[in-house]
Design a protein around this motif. Structure first.
Motif, PDB file in Angstrom:
ATOM      1  N   ASP A 220       0.920  -1.204   0.081  1.00 40.28           N
ATOM      2  CA  ASP A 220       0.064   0.042   0.064  1.00 40.28           C
ATOM      3  C   ASP A 220       0.900   1.509  -0.039  1.00 40.28           C
ATOM      4  OD1 ASP A 220      -2.910  -0.853   0.567  1.00 40.28           O
ATOM      5  OD2 ASP A 220      -1.409  -2.180   2.009  1.00 40.28           O
ATOM      6  N   GLY A 221       0.358   2.061  -0.997  1.00 43.22           N
ATOM      7  CA  GLY A 221       1.297   3.361  -0.966  1.00 43.22           C
ATOM      8  C   GLY A 221       2.623   3.035  -1.897  1.00 43.22           C
ATOM      9  N   VAL A 222       2.862   2.053  -2.148  1.00 46.49           N
ATOM     10  CA  VAL A 222       3.979   1.770  -2.958  1.00 46.49           C
ATOM     11  C   VAL A 222       3.835   1.260  -4.366  1.00 46.49           C
ATOM     12  CG1 VAL A 222       6.321   0.733  -3.147  1.00 46.49           C
ATOM     13  CG2 VAL A 222       5.635   1.616  -1.003  1.00 46.49           C
ATOM     14  N   LEU A 223       3.600  -0.209  -4.206  1.00 46.76           N
ATOM     15  CA  LEU A 223       2.887  -0.655  -5.448  1.00 46.76           C
ATOM     16  C   LEU A 223       1.620  -0.451  -5.831  1.00 46.76           C
ATOM     17  CD1 LEU A 223       4.483  -4.303  -5.236  1.00 46.76           C
ATOM     18  CD2 LEU A 223       5.465  -2.294  -6.498  1.00 46.76           C
TER      19      LEU A 223
ATOM     20  N   LEU B 170      16.131 -11.182   4.892  1.00 42.26           N
ATOM     21  CA  LEU B 170      15.827 -11.181   3.460  1.00 42.26           C
ATOM     22  C   LEU B 170      17.331 -10.607   2.729  1.00 42.26           C
ATOM     23  CD1 LEU B 170      13.790 -11.914   1.216  1.00 42.26           C
ATOM     24  CD2 LEU B 170      12.825  -9.748   1.513  1.00 42.26           C
ATOM     25  N   ASP B 171      17.756  -9.361   3.291  1.00 41.42           N
ATOM     26  CA  ASP B 171      18.906  -8.836   2.961  1.00 41.42           C
ATOM     27  C   ASP B 171      18.766  -8.293   1.538  1.00 41.42           C
ATOM     28  OD1 ASP B 171      21.199  -7.772   3.216  1.00 41.42           O
ATOM     29  OD2 ASP B 171      22.492  -9.740   2.326  1.00 41.42           O
ATOM     30  N   PRO B 172      17.524  -7.628   1.395  1.00 42.78           N
ATOM     31  CA  PRO B 172      17.404  -7.148  -0.267  1.00 42.78           C
ATOM     32  C   PRO B 172      18.801  -6.033  -0.338  1.00 42.78           C
ATOM     33  CG  PRO B 172      15.838  -5.821   1.134  1.00 42.78           C
ATOM     34  CD  PRO B 172      16.740  -6.979   2.125  1.00 42.78           C
ATOM     35  N   HIS B 173      18.900  -5.610  -1.676  1.00 45.77           N
ATOM     36  CA  HIS B 173      19.700  -4.583  -2.128  1.00 45.77           C
ATOM     37  C   HIS B 173      19.123  -3.136  -2.020  1.00 45.77           C
ATOM     38  CE1 HIS B 173      21.926  -8.267  -3.567  1.00 45.77           C
ATOM     39  NE2 HIS B 173      22.756  -7.731  -3.020  1.00 45.77           N
ATOM     40  N   ILE B 174      17.762  -3.261  -2.072  1.00 42.25           N
ATOM     41  CA  ILE B 174      17.048  -2.118  -1.910  1.00 42.25           C
ATOM     42  C   ILE B 174      15.531  -2.486  -1.323  1.00 42.25           C
ATOM     43  CG2 ILE B 174      16.114  -2.079  -4.211  1.00 42.25           C
ATOM     44  CD1 ILE B 174      17.129   0.974  -4.360  1.00 42.25           C
ATOM     45  N   PHE B 175      14.848  -1.681  -0.531  1.00 39.22           N
ATOM     46  CA  PHE B 175      13.575  -1.723  -0.065  1.00 39.22           C
ATOM     47  C   PHE B 175      12.904  -0.430  -0.004  1.00 39.22           C
ATOM     48  CE2 PHE B 175      11.278  -1.769   4.237  1.00 39.22           C
ATOM     49  CZ  PHE B 175      10.119  -2.543   3.591  1.00 39.22           C
ATOM     50  N   PHE B 176      11.777  -0.566  -0.552  1.00 40.12           N
ATOM     51  CA  PHE B 176      10.987   0.671  -0.810  1.00 40.12           C
ATOM     52  C   PHE B 176       9.832   0.438   0.093  1.00 40.12           C
ATOM     53  CE2 PHE B 176      12.909  -0.471  -4.825  1.00 40.12           C
ATOM     54  CZ  PHE B 176      13.323   0.874  -5.221  1.00 40.12           C
ATOM     55  N   ASP B 177       9.470   1.445   1.016  1.00 40.31           N
ATOM     56  CA  ASP B 177       8.216   1.572   1.766  1.00 40.31           C
ATOM     57  C   ASP B 177       7.863   2.915   1.728  1.00 40.31           C
ATOM     58  OD1 ASP B 177       6.715   1.398   4.204  1.00 40.31           O
ATOM     59  OD2 ASP B 177       7.463  -0.778   4.403  1.00 40.31           O
ATOM     60  N   ASP B 178       6.479   3.167   2.124  1.00 41.23           N
ATOM     61  CA  ASP B 178       6.003   4.515   2.277  1.00 41.23           C
ATOM     62  C   ASP B 178       5.815   5.103   3.642  1.00 41.23           C
ATOM     63  OD1 ASP B 178       3.941   2.954   2.973  1.00 41.23           O
ATOM     64  OD2 ASP B 178       2.423   4.327   2.613  1.00 41.23           O
ATOM     65  N   GLN B 179       6.358   4.307   4.643  1.00 47.81           N
ATOM     66  CA  GLN B 179       6.286   4.749   6.264  1.00 47.81           C
ATOM     67  C   GLN B 179       7.503   4.882   6.704  1.00 47.81           C
ATOM     68  OE1 GLN B 179       2.934   3.456   8.456  1.00 47.81           O
ATOM     69  NE2 GLN B 179       1.784   2.428   6.665  1.00 47.81           N
ATOM     70  N   VAL B 180       7.904   6.034   7.082  1.00 44.56           N
ATOM     71  CA  VAL B 180       9.231   6.244   7.920  1.00 44.56           C
ATOM     72  C   VAL B 180       9.224   5.543   9.078  1.00 44.56           C
ATOM     73  CG1 VAL B 180      10.430   7.966   9.132  1.00 44.56           C
ATOM     74  CG2 VAL B 180       9.263   8.704   6.959  1.00 44.56           C
ATOM     75  N   SER B 181       8.215   5.246   9.725  1.00 43.30           N
ATOM     76  CA  SER B 181       8.279   4.385  10.907  1.00 43.30           C
ATOM     77  C   SER B 181       9.051   2.917  10.810  1.00 43.30           C
ATOM     78  CB  SER B 181       6.982   4.194  11.809  1.00 43.30           C
ATOM     79  OG  SER B 181       6.176   3.527  10.797  1.00 43.30           O
ATOM     80  N   HIS B 182       8.744   2.371   9.753  1.00 43.13           N
ATOM     81  CA  HIS B 182       9.359   1.145   9.007  1.00 43.13           C
ATOM     82  C   HIS B 182      10.484   1.326   8.840  1.00 43.13           C
ATOM     83  CE1 HIS B 182       4.932  -0.287   7.716  1.00 43.13           C
ATOM     84  NE2 HIS B 182       5.103  -0.404   9.125  1.00 43.13           N
ATOM     85  N   LEU B 183      10.913   2.343   8.144  1.00 39.77           N
ATOM     86  CA  LEU B 183      12.222   2.498   7.586  1.00 39.77           C
ATOM     87  C   LEU B 183      13.254   2.863   8.563  1.00 39.77           C
ATOM     88  CD1 LEU B 183      11.113   4.395   4.250  1.00 39.77           C
ATOM     89  CD2 LEU B 183      12.003   2.165   4.261  1.00 39.77           C
TER      90      LEU B 183
END
Length: 310
Positions: free
Chosen positions: A166-169, A276-289
């Motif tokens: 939600d808010g990304v894809l 999971l160790d991704p090379h990049i992670f996209f999220d819309d919430q700063v609290s998660h990031l």
């Protein structure tokens, strides 16, 4: 000869996301533009260190070996607030690091995101949060690259990409229901609309481009059974059952897919992303990031109700 960008995955990247510009930025902030220009001139031959998005960009461009030269599946273009003179150091550093990036847009003191549609870009990455917010406000798919302490394993051939939903894809219509009416209302709405696809979010077209490359990898594996696919895509979302079904169905109805899905239902994302160790992670919430960024290259997508200015 005309170079056609249609059908390619095109990513725009600011020098602040590709390289570590800590020293340069400090000169600009503390001493002004003239001092910054002089500093870049003096250090023109000094190669800039790799930035947060460098490992992602390097791996993404490496997938061009799936195409026959001079064709390319991926095009990365510099989008910069620098003027052409101060941008010389960026282009020299790109060459020194062996990145196959030859195209750039330099806009002295102005955000260049307005040129994204003309260049068929499905993603713009920058470490300048204000530029990213302006781009998203103008309807562009842009992300703010956050600082990280992760050290890249350059011998790892995979490119792992993780997305929130939600808010990304997807758009934020369901998130608005959650924010306004709570979890039970959100779940009831998603069950009622399980077969109705979501409106697209900022990065849906970027995932579509990634999926095109994955299909090319599948073609390569059919021709060469020894080929090991390098691209892996994961969905990491706070949704759980029964709201998970609409997310899965939306991806399918869009003609898109992911390799892994984590429906966490409020579980902290940081340990999962760490494993999971991704090379990049996209999220819309700063609290998660805030939890993921120290160990994982993380990108804030400042889209939707959770990023609305009070």
């Amino acid at each position: 000869m005309k170079y056609d960008l249609s059908g390619r995955l095109v990513v725009g990247i600011a020098s602040s996301a590709l390289f570590d510009l800590t020293d340069c930025d400090a000169v600009f902030r503390e001493r002004g533009e003239d001092a910054y220009r002089a500093y870049q001139e003096v250090h023109l031959k000094d190669v800039l260190a790799k930035g947060v998005a460098f490992p992602f960009v390097r791996r993404l461009l490496s997938l061009n070996d799936l195409a026959e030269p001079p064709d390319a599946l991926v095009e990365v273009i510099i989008l910069s607030r620098n003027d052409p003179d101060t941008g010389l150091r960026v282009m020299r550093s790109i060459e020194a690091h062996g990145l196959p990036i030859s195209r750039a847009v330099f806009r002295q003191g102005r955000s260049p995101h307005r040129f994204m549609p003309a260049l068929n870009m499905s993603l713009f990455l920058s470490a300048n949060g204000a530029d990213v917010r302006d781009a998203v406000a103008d309807g562009m798919p842009a992300g703010h690259v956050l600082e990280t302490a992760r050290v890249d394993d350059e011998d790892d051939p995979e490119l792992r990409i993780a997305f929130d939903f939600d808010g990304v894809l997807a758009g934020d219509a369901s998130e608005r229901i959650f924010q306004n009416a709570g979890l039970d209302a959100f779940r009831a709405h998603e069950v009622r609309n399980a077969t109705t696809p979501h409106d697209p979010g900022p990065l849906r077209e970027f995932l579509a481009g990634i999926n095109r490359i994955q299909r090319r990898e599948e073609d390569e594996r059919r021709k060469n059974p020894g080929y090991q696919p390098r691209l892996r895509v994961s969905l990491v979302t706070a949704r759980d059952a029964p709201a998970h079904e609409r997310a899965v169905r939306s991806l399918k109805q869009w003609g898109l897919r992911v390799n892994d899905a984590f429906f966490l239902g409020g579980i902290d994302k940081a340990p999962v992303i760490g494993a999971l160790d991704p090379h990049i992670f996209f999220d819309d919430q700063v609290s998660h990031l805030n939890g993921t960024a120290p160990a994982t290259p993380s990108v804030h997508i400042p889209f939707g109700v959770v990023n609305a200015t009070p």
